[in-house]
Design a protein around this motif. Structure first.
Motif, mmCIF file in Angstrom:
data_model
loop_
_atom_site.group_PDB
_atom_site.id
_atom_site.type_symbol
_atom_site.label_atom_id
_atom_site.label_comp_id
_atom_site.label_asym_id
_atom_site.label_seq_id
_atom_site.Cartn_x
_atom_site.Cartn_y
_atom_site.Cartn_z
ATOM 1 N N GLY C 80 34.049 40.265 5.177
ATOM 2 C CA GLY C 80 34.252 41.278 4.238
ATOM 3 C C GLY C 80 34.511 40.495 2.809
ATOM 4 N N CYS C 81 35.360 41.587 2.080
ATOM 5 C CA CYS C 81 35.458 41.040 0.771
ATOM 6 C C CYS C 81 36.764 39.874 0.703
ATOM 7 N N GLY C 82 37.456 40.031 1.947
ATOM 8 C CA GLY C 82 38.673 39.057 2.021
ATOM 9 C C GLY C 82 38.056 37.613 2.046
ATOM 10 N N SER C 83 36.747 37.215 2.414
ATOM 11 C CA SER C 83 36.673 36.109 2.615
ATOM 12 C C SER C 83 36.637 35.079 1.145
ATOM 13 N N ILE C 84 36.820 36.075 0.161
ATOM 14 C CA ILE C 84 36.724 35.256 -1.028
ATOM 15 C C ILE C 84 38.136 34.669 -1.001
ATOM 16 N N GLU C 85 39.157 35.031 -0.430
ATOM 17 C CA GLU C 85 40.393 34.290 -0.478
ATOM 18 C C GLU C 85 40.214 33.103 0.275
ATOM 19 N N ILE C 86 39.605 32.808 0.979
ATOM 20 C CA ILE C 86 39.439 31.373 1.839
ATOM 21 C C ILE C 86 39.066 30.382 0.957
ATOM 22 N N PRO C 87 38.110 30.373 0.241
ATOM 23 C CA PRO C 87 37.817 29.103 -0.979
ATOM 24 C C PRO C 87 38.952 28.747 -1.410
ATOM 25 N N PRO C 88 39.851 29.323 -2.353
ATOM 26 C CA PRO C 88 40.989 28.901 -2.893
ATOM 27 C C PRO C 88 41.929 28.099 -1.879
ATOM 28 N N LEU C 89 41.775 28.495 -0.724
ATOM 29 C CA LEU C 89 42.777 27.593 0.321
ATOM 30 C C LEU C 89 42.166 26.079 0.284
ATOM 31 N N VAL C 90 41.127 26.182 0.258
ATOM 32 C CA VAL C 90 40.529 24.629 0.456
ATOM 33 C C VAL C 90 40.852 23.667 -0.810
ATOM 34 N N THR C 91 41.114 24.447 -1.888
ATOM 35 C CA THR C 91 40.966 23.679 -3.172
ATOM 36 C C THR C 91 42.343 23.144 -3.349
ATOM 37 N N PRO C 92 42.694 22.203 -4.410
ATOM 38 C CA PRO C 92 43.786 21.698 -4.839
ATOM 39 C C PRO C 92 44.951 22.698 -4.959
ATOM 40 N N ARG C 93 44.842 24.107 -5.448
ATOM 41 C CA ARG C 93 46.178 24.735 -5.506
ATOM 42 C C ARG C 93 46.781 25.000 -4.285
ATOM 43 N N PHE C 94 46.290 25.458 -3.144
ATOM 44 C CA PHE C 94 46.751 25.936 -1.759
ATOM 45 C C PHE C 94 46.722 24.636 -1.051
ATOM 46 N N ASP C 95 45.396 24.090 -0.701
ATOM 47 C CA ASP C 95 45.169 22.931 0.042
ATOM 48 C C ASP C 95 45.834 22.989 1.370
ATOM 49 N N MET C 96 44.808 23.897 2.400
ATOM 50 C CA MET C 96 45.275 24.117 3.783
ATOM 51 C C MET C 96 45.327 22.975 4.408
ATOM 52 N N TYR C 97 44.491 21.820 4.085
ATOM 53 C CA TYR C 97 44.344 20.581 4.932
ATOM 54 C C TYR C 97 45.759 19.946 5.377
ATOM 55 N N ARG C 98 46.739 20.205 4.353
ATOM 56 C CA ARG C 98 48.209 19.742 4.575
ATOM 57 C C ARG C 98 48.689 20.376 5.673
ATOM 58 N N TYR C 99 48.292 21.533 6.071
ATOM 59 C CA TYR C 99 48.997 21.980 7.498
ATOM 60 C C TYR C 99 48.016 21.922 8.627
ATOM 61 N N GLY C 100 46.921 21.048 8.523
ATOM 62 C CA GLY C 100 46.301 20.851 9.735
ATOM 63 C C GLY C 100 45.167 21.983 9.813
ATOM 64 N N VAL C 101 44.758 22.570 8.802
ATOM 65 C CA VAL C 101 43.897 23.746 9.076
ATOM 66 C C VAL C 101 42.735 23.181 8.274
ATOM 67 N N GLN C 102 41.407 23.273 9.174
ATOM 68 C CA GLN C 102 40.424 22.695 8.584
ATOM 69 C C GLN C 102 39.240 23.665 8.919
ATOM 70 N N MET C 103 38.075 23.637 7.922
ATOM 71 C CA MET C 103 37.230 24.596 8.116
ATOM 72 C C MET C 103 36.064 23.852 9.123
ATOM 73 N N ARG C 104 35.362 24.602 9.990
ATOM 74 C CA ARG C 104 34.363 24.171 10.758
ATOM 75 C C ARG C 104 33.201 25.197 10.656
ATOM 76 N N PRO C 105 32.003 24.744 10.558
ATOM 77 C CA PRO C 105 30.864 25.292 10.259
ATOM 78 C C PRO C 105 30.184 26.135 11.621
ATOM 79 N N THR C 106 30.610 25.664 12.772
ATOM 80 C CA THR C 106 30.104 26.499 14.074
ATOM 81 C C THR C 106 31.078 26.884 14.976
#
Lengths: 175, 302, 230
Positions: C80-106
Motif C-alpha cells: 500500500g502507500c506504506g511501502s514508501i517508508e521502506i526505501p528510506p530505511l535502506v538509505t544512509p539516514r536510517f540504514d537498517m542493515y546495521r540491525y541485520g535487516v536486509q531486503m530480499r527479492p523473492t
C-alpha cells in the motif's frame, strides 16, 4: 476557442457549452452523435490526445454522464464532451478503435459502473475487482459502508466523530 | 600419523580457514561499499548469522533431484578449486592436492559450478531463474575468453601448466612477478576477474534488484546456505589463483590474506565506482579490450 | 489455542480448485510423438496441508532464535502507500542493515513480510500466496492503522479491515503513516519477540489453517489459486 465552440455547436447540436478557461471547455452532446463527434475532433480538429474517459452517476436524473476529455497538443486546448446515457441497461458505443487506451477506461467503467461497451476488447474481464458479485461499487445506490461491515470483519470498538461537532467541543468547550 | 591422513586433515583445516576468511572478507567488502554510500553497513559477523539462520529454517521445499544437486555442484566448483590450488608456496601440507597440470583443472572447476547451478535452477521451474542462467552463462563464457588467453600466455612464458612451478618462477623480489614480466596477460586477467567476482559493473546476473536475484530465485534455506558457503570459498580460491599466477604467490597465511584481500578489493573498488552494465554491454566489453590484450600477451611470447 | 468457527462451510471449501484454463488436466504430445497426460495442479503445486513444525529444545533453539532475530530478511513486496517508508530505511539516514535487516527479492528467501498499509482484495490474494511460499519460521509486520482496523479506508468496498483474520501478525505498527523510525522500533520489537521464542506465528497459521482459509475465501470471491502452495 469561442469560434470553434460555435462551429461544433452547429455541426453536432451541442448544448450547455461552458467555457471554464481560455483553453478549457465542456459541452454536452446527444448519445447518438457522441462517437461521431469524438471521431471528428480527433481526425479533423487536432484533438488527438485522450486524457480520460470517466463517468458520473446522477442517480436523481436516472443518467450516467460520461465525459470524454480530449487534448489538442498543438494549441493546448482541452475539451470535455459530456454524454448522458440511461442508467437502466446502460450501454454506450465503444471508441476503442480511436485510442487503444480507451479499452482500459471502458473496462474500468464496465466494472465500476456497469456501463457496457459492446465490442470493446476484454471489456468483460475483471479489472481490479476480481470476482465481484454485488452491484457495481461506484453506483451511488451501492452502500459501501454496509458492504464493508458485512464483508471485511470490522474491528469492534471503532469510534467515529462528526468533525463539526467534535472540533466545536474541542475549540469552544463553553458554548 | 600416516602422511596422507595428515595431509587430508590439514587440507580440511585450510578449507575451514578459507571459508571463514571468505565470509569475513565478504562482510568487510560490504561494509566498505556501505561506507562509500554513507552508511554503516552490516556488522562484520553478519554472514555467519545469515548462514546459521539459513541452515536452520524449518520448512524447505524441493523441486526434484537436480534441485538438490545444483548447489552441491556449485559447492564442488569452489571446493574443487581450493583442493587443487597450492595455497602456501614451499609448504607441502598447504599445497593441497596440486599436481603438474592443476591449472587446467582449476579453470575447469571455475566453470563447473556455473553449469551445475544451471541444471539445478532449471529444475526449479521459475522462469526468472531460466533468464538468470542464460544471462549468467553467456557472461561467464565471455569472461573465460581473456582469462584463458592470459593463462595460455603464462603457460608459454613459463613452459608449464603447474601452478607451483609458476609460483616458483616468480620468487626473488617483486620484479620477478608476472605482473612485471608479463603485464599484458596480467591486465587481461585482472579485467576478467572483475566479471568472475561479480561486482558492480558485471553483477547483472545476481543483483537482487534485477530480475529477482537471477539463478537462485527458488533457492532457500539450506540450499542457499550451501550457495553462500561456496561463494565464500570461491572468492578466496579465485583470489588465491590470481595471487599465484600474477602476484608471486604467498609464503605464509599472513601474506595470503593480505594479497587476496587486495585482489578482492580491486573488484570492489571498481564496483563502487562504476554502475551496472546490461548483459549485452558486458559481453561486448569482455570481447573487446581484455581479449585484445590477451591476444597481444600471447603474440609477445610466441 | 485453536480458533472456533463455523465448520459447516468446510466441506465445500476445498472443492473449488484452481481451475484456470492453463491448469486443467490435459494430454500433450511429447517431442517423440507419444501422448502423455499432465495434470498441472499435481505437477506444479503442493498438495499437502501445511504442518506445524516444532521448535528444537533448549540452548540450541535459543541460539537459533538469536540468529533468526539478527538476520531478518524482508520480502520486497510493497502493498500500500506504506511501502514508501521502506526505501528510506535502506538509505544512509536510517540504514537498517546495521540491525541485520536486509531486503530480499523473492519470497523463498525472506522471513519477514511487511504488510505496508491497506490491502485491497486483489493484493490480498497475492500477499497470501507470497506469505505461504516463505519458508518457516516467518514473521509479519503490519504497518499502519489500515492493517489494524481499516484506517481511513475502513468503509471502503475493496480494502480489508483486519489483517489478523487472514494472516497471523507478529507486530503491529500503528500510525498513518508511521515514520521509518517507528518501523525500526517495530523491527526491534520483533527481535525481542523472536529471542523470547514467541515468533511462532507460522505454526499458528498451520494450526488454524482452516479458519484462515475460510476467512480468505469469504473475501476472495474468485479463488483461482491452489489451496496449499507451500
Amino acid at each position: 476557442m469561442k469560434d470553434f465552440l460555435k462551429d461544433i455547436e452547429s455541426r453536432f447540436q451541442t448544448t450547455d457549452t461552458i467555457q471554464q478557461k481560455e483553453c478549457l471547455a465542456f459541452t454536452t452532446v446527444d448519445k447518438s452523435r457522441a462517437i461521431a463527434m469524438v471521431t471528428w475532433l480527433k481526425e479533423n480538429a487536432g484533438y488527438s490526445s485522450l486524457i480520460l474517459l470517466t463517468a458520473v452517476d446522477w442517480i436523481e436524473d436516472g443518467v450516467f454522464q460520461l465525459t470524454y476529455l480530449l487534448n489538442n497538443p498543438e494549441n493546448g486546448n482541452e475539451i470535455g464532451i459530456r454524454v448522458g446515457i440511461d442508467r437502466e441497461g446502460a450501454t454506450m458505443e465503444s471508441a476503442h478503435h480511436l485510442w487503444e487506451n480507451m479499452m482500459t477506461y471502458q473496462r474500468e467503467l464496465k466494472e465500476m459502473f456497469g456501463i457496457d461497451f459492446p465490442g470493446s476488447p476484454r471489456v468483460d474481464e475483471s479489472f481490479i475487482l476480481e470476482g465481484w458479485d454485488d452491484i457495481p461499487p461506484y453506483r451511488r445506490d451501492f452502500d459501501t459502508k454496509k458492504y464493508s461491515e458485512e464483508t471485511f470483519f470490522p474491528r469492534p470498538g471503532r469510534k467515529t466523530n462528526d468533525p463539526t461537532q467534535y472540533m466545536k467541543s474541542k475549540l469552544y468547550p463553553k458554548d | 600419523m600416516d602422511y596422507s591422513l595428515t595431509k587430508f586433515l590439514w587440507t580440511l583445516l585450510g578449507l575451514f580457514i578459507v571459508t571463514n576468511w571468505g565470509l569475513l572478507m565478504s562482510s568487510t567488502m560490504r561494509r566498505i561499499g556501505a561506507r562509500v554510500a554513507g552508511r554503516y553497513g552490516i556488522p562484520w559477523y553478519q554472514p555467519w548469522i545469515d548462514l546459521a539462520k539459513l541452515y536452520s529454517l524449518r520448512s524447505q521445499i524441493t523441486h526434484g533431484t537436480m534441485f538438490y544437486i545444483g548447489p552441491v555442484f556449485r559447492l564442488m566448483g569452489g571446493v574443487g578449486m581450493f583442493l587443487f590450488m597450492p595455497m602456501i608456496f614451499g609448504s607441502a601440507l598447504w599445497s593441497n592436492y596440486s599436481f603438474s597440470g592443476d591449472l587446467i583443472l582449476i579453470l575447469y572447476f571455475q566453470f563447473f559450478g556455473m553449469l551445475g547451478m544451471a541444471l539445478g535452477a532449471g529444475e526449479g521451474g521459475q522462469p526468472y531463474s531460466a533468464i538468470g542462467i542464460s544471462r549468467g552463462l553467456s557472461q561467464f563464457t565471455t569472461i573465460e575468453v581473456p582469462m584463458t588467453l592470459a593463462v595460455i600466455s603464462l603457460a608459454i612464458q613459463y613452459q608449464t601448466f603447474s601452478i607451483s612451478d609458476i609460483v616458483a618462477a616468480q620468487q626473488g623480489g617483486f620484479m620477478n612477478w608476472t605482473v612485471m614480466t608479463n603485464p599484458f596477460a596480467t591486465i587481461a586477467a585482472m579485467l576478467s576477474l572483475l566479471g568472475a567476482f561479480g561486482h558492480s559493473p558485471f553483477n547483472l546476473v545476481k543483483a537482487p534488484n534485477e530480475i529477482p536475484i537471477g539463478p537462485p530465485t527458488e533457492y532457500h534455506g539450506t540450499f542457499l546456505g550451501v550457495l553462500r558457503t561456496n561463494g565464500a570459498i570461491l572468492h578466496v580460491a579465485e583470489a588465491a589463483l590470481f595471487m599465484n599466477l600474477f602476484f608471486g604467490g604467498a609464503t605464509s597465511w599472513f601474506e595470503l590474506i593480505i594479497k587476496t584481500f587486495l585482489i578482492y578489493f580491486w573488484s570492489v573498488f571498481v564496483g563502487t565506482v562504476f554502475p551496472r552494465f546490461r548483459i549485452e554491454q558486458s559481453v561486448v566489453w569482455f570481447l573487446k579490450w581484455p581479449t585484445i590484450l590477451g591476444i597481444i600477451a600471447i603474440i609477445i611470447y610466441l | 489455542m485453536e480458533k472456533d468457527f463455523d465448520k459447516k462451510a468446510l466441506t465445500d471449501m476445498y472443492k473449488d480448485k484452481f481451475l484456470a484454463p492453463e491448469n486443467e488436466k490435459r494430454q500433450v504430445a511429447a517431442p517423440d510423438g507419444s501422448i502423455i497426460e499432465i495434470d498441472p495442479l499435481d505437477d506444479y503445486f503442493c498438495q499437502e496441508r501445511p504442518k506445524e513444525l516444532k521448535p528444537r529444545k533448549g540452548a540450541v533453539e535459543k541460539f537459533l532464535n538469536w540468529a533468526r532475530a539478527e538476520s531478518l530478511w524482508v520480502l520486497g513486496f510493497g502493498t500500500g502507500c506504506g511501502s514508501i517508508e521502506i526505501p528510506p530505511l535502506v538509505t544512509p539516514r536510517f540504514d537498517m542493515y546495521r540491525y541485520g535487516v536486509q531486503m530480499r527479492p523473492t519470497p523463498r528467501q525472506s522471513n519477514v513480510f511487511i504488510i505496508s498499509g491497506y490491502l485491497s482484495v486483489k493484493t490480498l490474494k497475492r500477499a497470501i500466496r507470497s506469505y505461504e511460499q516463505m519458508p518457516s519460521p516467518k514473521y509479519i509486520i503490519a504497518l499502519g492503522s489500515c492493517t489494524i482496523n481499516g484506517g481511513m479506508y475502513w468503509d471502503s468496498y475493496n480494502t480489508i479491515n483486519r489483517l489478523d483474520h487472514f494472516m497471523p501478525v507478529d507486530v503491529y505498527i500503528a500510525g498513518c503513516m508511521p515514520r521509518p523510525e517507528a518501523l525500526l522500533a517495530g523491527f526491534g520489537k520483533l527481535k525481542e519477540l523472536i529471542k523470547e521464542g514467541k515468533g511462532e506465528k507460522a505454526n499458528e497459521y498451520a494450526r488454524n489453517f482452516d479458519w484462515y482459509k475460510a476467512n480468505q475465501k469469504k473475501i476472495i470471491k474468485d479463488w483461482n489459486m491452489p489451496d496449499f502452495n507451500w
